[in-house]
Motif scaffolding. Structure first.
Motif, short mmCIF file in Angstrom:
data_model
loop_
_atom_site.label_atom_id
_atom_site.label_comp_id
_atom_site.label_asym_id
_atom_site.label_seq_id
_atom_site.Cartn_x
_atom_site.Cartn_y
_atom_site.Cartn_z
N VAL A 1 0.83 -1.20 0.00
CA VAL A 1 0.00 0.00 0.00
C VAL A 1 0.87 1.25 0.00
O VAL A 1 0.58 2.22 -0.70
CB VAL A 1 -0.95 0.00 1.22
CG1 VAL A 1 -1.68 1.34 1.33
CG2 VAL A 1 -1.95 -1.14 1.10
N ALA A 2 1.94 1.24 0.79
CA ALA A 2 2.80 2.42 0.92
C ALA A 2 3.63 2.67 -0.33
O ALA A 2 3.84 3.83 -0.72
CB ALA A 2 3.71 2.27 2.14
N ASP A 3 4.13 1.61 -0.96
CA ASP A 3 5.01 1.77 -2.12
C ASP A 3 4.90 0.54 -3.01
O ASP A 3 5.74 -0.36 -2.98
CB ASP A 3 6.46 1.96 -1.66
CG ASP A 3 7.41 2.33 -2.80
OD1 ASP A 3 6.97 2.32 -3.96
OD2 ASP A 3 8.58 2.62 -2.50
N ALA A 4 3.84 0.50 -3.80
CA ALA A 4 3.57 -0.67 -4.65
C ALA A 4 4.70 -0.89 -5.65
O ALA A 4 5.04 -2.03 -5.97
CB ALA A 4 2.25 -0.49 -5.38
N GLY A 5 5.30 0.18 -6.13
CA GLY A 5 6.38 0.06 -7.10
C GLY A 5 7.56 -0.71 -6.55
O GLY A 5 8.16 -1.55 -7.24
N SER A 6 7.92 -0.41 -5.32
CA SER A 6 9.05 -1.09 -4.69
C SER A 6 8.77 -2.58 -4.52
O SER A 6 9.63 -3.43 -4.78
CB SER A 6 9.36 -0.45 -3.34
OG SER A 6 10.41 -1.12 -2.69
N VAL A 7 7.56 -2.92 -4.06
CA VAL A 7 7.18 -4.32 -3.88
C VAL A 7 7.13 -5.03 -5.23
O VAL A 7 7.57 -6.17 -5.37
CB VAL A 7 5.82 -4.41 -3.16
CG1 VAL A 7 5.31 -5.86 -3.14
CG2 VAL A 7 5.93 -3.87 -1.74
N TYR A 8 6.62 -4.36 -6.23
CA TYR A 8 6.55 -4.91 -7.59
C TYR A 8 7.95 -5.25 -8.11
O TYR A 8 8.20 -6.36 -8.61
CB TYR A 8 5.87 -3.89 -8.50
CG TYR A 8 5.82 -4.22 -9.97
CD1 TYR A 8 4.98 -5.22 -10.46
CD2 TYR A 8 6.60 -3.50 -10.87
CE1 TYR A 8 4.92 -5.50 -11.82
CE2 TYR A 8 6.55 -3.78 -12.24
CZ TYR A 8 5.71 -4.78 -12.70
OH TYR A 8 5.66 -5.04 -14.05
N ARG A 9 8.87 -4.31 -7.97
CA ARG A 9 10.24 -4.55 -8.47
C ARG A 9 10.94 -5.66 -7.67
O ARG A 9 11.71 -6.44 -8.24
CB ARG A 9 11.03 -3.24 -8.43
CG ARG A 9 10.57 -2.22 -9.48
CD ARG A 9 11.45 -0.99 -9.50
NE ARG A 9 11.28 -0.18 -8.29
CZ ARG A 9 10.33 0.76 -8.16
NH1 ARG A 9 9.47 0.98 -9.15
NH2 ARG A 9 10.25 1.48 -7.05
N LYS A 10 10.67 -5.72 -6.38
CA LYS A 10 11.25 -6.78 -5.55
C LYS A 10 10.74 -8.14 -6.02
O LYS A 10 11.51 -9.13 -6.06
CB LYS A 10 10.89 -6.55 -4.08
CG LYS A 10 11.50 -7.56 -3.12
CD LYS A 10 11.16 -7.19 -1.68
CE LYS A 10 11.82 -8.15 -0.70
NZ LYS A 10 11.53 -7.76 0.72
N THR A 11 9.47 -8.19 -6.39
CA THR A 11 8.88 -9.44 -6.87
C THR A 11 9.45 -9.82 -8.23
O THR A 11 9.73 -11.00 -8.49
CB THR A 11 7.36 -9.32 -6.94
OG1 THR A 11 6.84 -8.86 -5.68
CG2 THR A 11 6.72 -10.66 -7.27
N LEU A 12 9.64 -8.84 -9.12
CA LEU A 12 10.26 -9.12 -10.41
C LEU A 12 11.66 -9.70 -10.24
O LEU A 12 12.05 -10.66 -10.92
CB LEU A 12 10.32 -7.85 -11.26
CG LEU A 12 9.00 -7.25 -11.75
CD1 LEU A 12 9.27 -6.02 -12.61
CD2 LEU A 12 8.17 -8.27 -12.52
N GLU A 13 12.42 -9.12 -9.32
CA GLU A 13 13.77 -9.62 -9.06
C GLU A 13 13.72 -11.06 -8.56
O GLU A 13 14.53 -11.91 -8.96
CB GLU A 13 14.46 -8.72 -8.04
CG GLU A 13 15.89 -9.13 -7.73
CD GLU A 13 16.55 -8.20 -6.73
OE1 GLU A 13 17.74 -8.45 -6.40
OE2 GLU A 13 15.89 -7.25 -6.26
N PHE A 14 12.77 -11.35 -7.68
CA PHE A 14 12.60 -12.70 -7.15
C PHE A 14 12.29 -13.69 -8.27
O PHE A 14 12.78 -14.84 -8.26
CB PHE A 14 11.47 -12.69 -6.12
CG PHE A 14 11.08 -14.04 -5.58
CD1 PHE A 14 11.94 -14.76 -4.78
CD2 PHE A 14 9.82 -14.57 -5.86
CE1 PHE A 14 11.57 -16.00 -4.27
CE2 PHE A 14 9.44 -15.80 -5.36
CZ PHE A 14 10.32 -16.52 -4.56
N LEU A 15 11.49 -13.26 -9.25
CA LEU A 15 11.12 -14.12 -10.37
C LEU A 15 12.15 -14.10 -11.50
O LEU A 15 11.98 -14.80 -12.51
CB LEU A 15 9.75 -13.69 -10.92
CG LEU A 15 8.56 -13.83 -9.97
CD1 LEU A 15 7.30 -13.25 -10.61
CD2 LEU A 15 8.34 -15.29 -9.58
N ASP A 16 13.20 -13.31 -11.32
CA ASP A 16 14.26 -13.17 -12.33
C ASP A 16 13.70 -12.63 -13.63
O ASP A 16 14.03 -13.11 -14.73
CB ASP A 16 14.97 -14.51 -12.56
CG ASP A 16 16.33 -14.33 -13.24
OD1 ASP A 16 16.90 -13.23 -13.13
OD2 ASP A 16 16.80 -15.28 -13.89
#
Length: 288
Positions: A184-199
């Motif tokens: 909720v606070a920073d969706a972009g940061s969580v999104y990018r962290k998830t992309l990195e996790f999925l390579d």
């Protein structure tokens, strides 16, 4: 199986719909439709949208042009059966889990279950007190075998304990645990962290609109009647005869009434006593 690369396994009302939508809009990521097939739940659970392996593989096949494919069945988190079946299907699958403050989780889940017709008591405090008094633990092989298990709030606030079970099964490197509050606070940061996790390469996305606002019925009585009609197919014969007489494929009346009976509502304020009790029980592991 290499057709299933990742799963968002829960928890419900923790931002899973938003994250699945954001990921599914990335050109290299495919998220199944339906988003929540719940194929890996125990066969006794009637909420499984996909019930055969052939059908499940067919919906995954639609993502063959993407680098990774996944799904987002939010009740997998609490199911021992689902966890083992997922591991059997692909022991190298990436597991994504979202959690949130337990009290807010219970309040949001309760509201959703009332809206969906699965929770009979519209008052949060009474519903929690009912479940708080219930004997703790799961007297079954897997939680789906318990009637009405989705309202077992006292058990479901153990979401972090259930997340640990996924870590133990799939390995720390294959499990990503995220916080709803961070989304909720920073969706972009969580999104990018998830992309990195999925390579997966960042596509530079910056816009993350809110998803899945809280809904309620204008009339609870009408809502219950509509849910009963949908589940029991009340009036189906009458509807067929009416459509035949009018020469139309669909009356559309029920759908129109359903839409009219829905309203968006703000997040409710949780009494501090109740918040403290729920969070305290979750923090201390006091479930006895």
């Amino acid at each position: 199986m290499d057709d299933l690369n990742f799963l968002i396994v829960g928890a419900p009302k923790c931002g899973t719909t938003a994250l699945a939508q954001y990921l599914g809009e990335h050109p290299d990521i495919y998220v199944t439709s339906p988003k929540e097939p719940h194929f890996f739940l125990c066969e006794k659970d009637r909420h499984r949208k996909i019930t055969t392996l052939a059908h499940y593989r067919a919906i995954l096949e639609k993502g063959h042009n993407c680098i990774v494919s996944g799904e987002a069945s939010v009740w997998y988190l609490f199911s021992d059966h689902a966890r083992e079946e997922i591991f059997r299907y692909n022991p190298f699958a990436k597991i994504i889990i979202l959690v949130r403050e337990p009290a807010e989780f219970v309040a949001s889940l309760h509201a959703q279950l009332v809206f969906g017709g699965y929770e009979a008591d519209p008052e949060l405090e009474r519903a929690w007190e009912r479940e708080r008094k219930r004997k703790a633990g799961i007297p079954a092989n897997t939680i789906e075998e318990i009637p009405g298990w989705r309202t077992r709030y006292r058990e479901l606030i153990r979401m972090r304990e259930y997340a640990v079970r996924y870590v133990e099964r799939f390995g720390d490197e294959n499990v990503l645990i995220l916080n709803y509050e961070a989304l909720v606070a920073d969706a972009g940061s969580v999104y990018r962290k998830t992309l990195e996790f999925l390579d997966i390469e960042d596509n530079g996305r910056e816009d993350f609109p809110p998803v899945n606002v809280r809904k309620a019925h204008r009339s609870r009585v009408l809502g219950r009647l509509l849910h009963a009609a949908n589940r029991q197919k009340i009036g189906s014969g009458l509807a067929r005869r009416a459509k035949s007489a009018l020469g139309v494929g669909s009356l559309g009346i029920v759908s129109a009434v359903k839409r009219f009976n829905i309203k968006t509502v703000p997040r409710r304020t949780i009494p501090e006593r109740l918040r403290s009790e729920i969070n305290g029980m979750a923090d201390t592991g006091d479930h006895d």
